[in-house]
Design an enzyme around this catalytic site. Structure first.
Site: not given
Length: 322
Positions: A165, A192, A196
């Site tokens: 992550s 993004y 994650k």
């Protein structure tokens, strides 16, 4: 959802520990390890550590020429037969399916899966299957990979899954109402962050569904490291964020790739994590909740929420089945 500090899982290692320090003393002879994203950066250093410990390491790469360069970096004349290059494009479900079929043909068991590959802050793009690129690559590609090779993980006496992550997860939860940015303006950092968060929830989901069957899964924030992950960011933007200065001197808070690979390695071999999963790890320890006192560390509750993890699992299963 988060764990009080008194109950935290910790280790003898920390912020500046390296992958080789973490894996020292572990003999992984006879173990098979699969690490995605081994064309450069953290993946190469992670693979080097596991090769050093005697494991058979499978390197799935999209770019064969770069993969061969990595192979020369990772392997020595003594262990070259234990490092295997394979073709895989996580942005293509057909490529993932072909890879998993071949893997199950070649290997009866898999002991460790490290989902290391990622793209970051890309322009608005789509995978070959029409998914938003960051969510499609960082999460869905790895989700399809796991579901495809789960039989090999289940066939091992015990196995571990490590999902990389990022502190970037704090930029966005998974926006279930519009995951693919079809009805909202595309924003590279929100995308993004969402991807994650999804990687962290994936680990929670794996542990919830397969923990009782011998698969332990945890998510990892490796730390800030300058690697090829920054390829879509202009130099000026990175300077503005304080990653390095005008002279190119990297922020002292950043880790080396050797240090950045440490927490992934600990998640895969640390005795402290035997049978303990569904956590978000950083600096070789279980992360604390996000707080104003520690702005550069910590995990948001939405990234380790079991209910959200199951919701994401259902959505992801439907998406890769189309």
């Amino acid at each position: 959802m988060t764990t009080p500090s008194a109950e935290r899982i910790t280790s003898p290692f920390g912020y500046r520990s390296t992958a080789l320090e973490v894996i020292s003393g572990h003999d992984l002879t006879g173990k098979t390890v699969l690490i995605t994203g081994t064309s450069s950066g953290l993946g190469v250093e992670t693979a080097r550590a596991f090769t050093h410990a005697g494991a058979t390491v499978v390197l799935p790469v999209r770019d064969q020429s770069r993969g061969e360069e990595s192979l020369r970096t990772i392997a020595t004349t003594e262990n070259i037969d234990k490092v295997m290059l394979r073709s895989l494009d996580l942005a293509s479900l057909s490529s993932v399916r072909a890879f998993t079929e071949q893997f199950l043909s070649d290997f009866s068991t898999l002991d460790i899966l490290i989902n290391n590959a990622a793209v970051m802050a890309t322009p608005e793009m789509k995978t070959s299957d029409g998914f938003e690129m960051q969510f499609g690559t960082n999460h869905l590609g790895h989700f399809a990979l796991f579901t495809g090779i789960a039989p090999a993980l289940l066939a091992a006496p015990t196995s571990r899954v490590v999902a990389l992550s990022s502190i970037g997860h704090r930029r966005s939860p998974v926006v279930f109402e519009d995951i693919m940015f079809e009805n909202r303006p595309y924003e590279k950092w929100s995308s993004y962050g969402q991807s994650k968060t999804a990687c962290s929830l994936f680990a929670v989901g794996v542990n919830g569904l397969y923990g009782s069957k011998g698969i332990t899964a945890n998510a990892v924030h490796p730390g800030g490291i300058i690697t090829g992950l920054q390829q879509f960011l202009a130099r000026e933007e990175q300077i503005a964020m304080g990653w390095f200065n005008e002279e190119g001197v990297i922020n002292e808070r950043f880790k080396t790739v050797e240090q950045g690979a440490a927490t992934s390695t600990w998640a895969a071999v640390g005795v402290e994590l035997e049978g303990r999963g569904g956590h978000y790890l950083e600096d070789c320890a279980q992360a604390l909740p996000v707080s104003k006192e520690s702005p550069m560390s910590g995990v948001e509750d939405y990234a380790i929420d079991p209910e959200l993890a199951m919701k994401l699992w259902e959505v992801s299963s439907e998406l890769i089945a189309k």
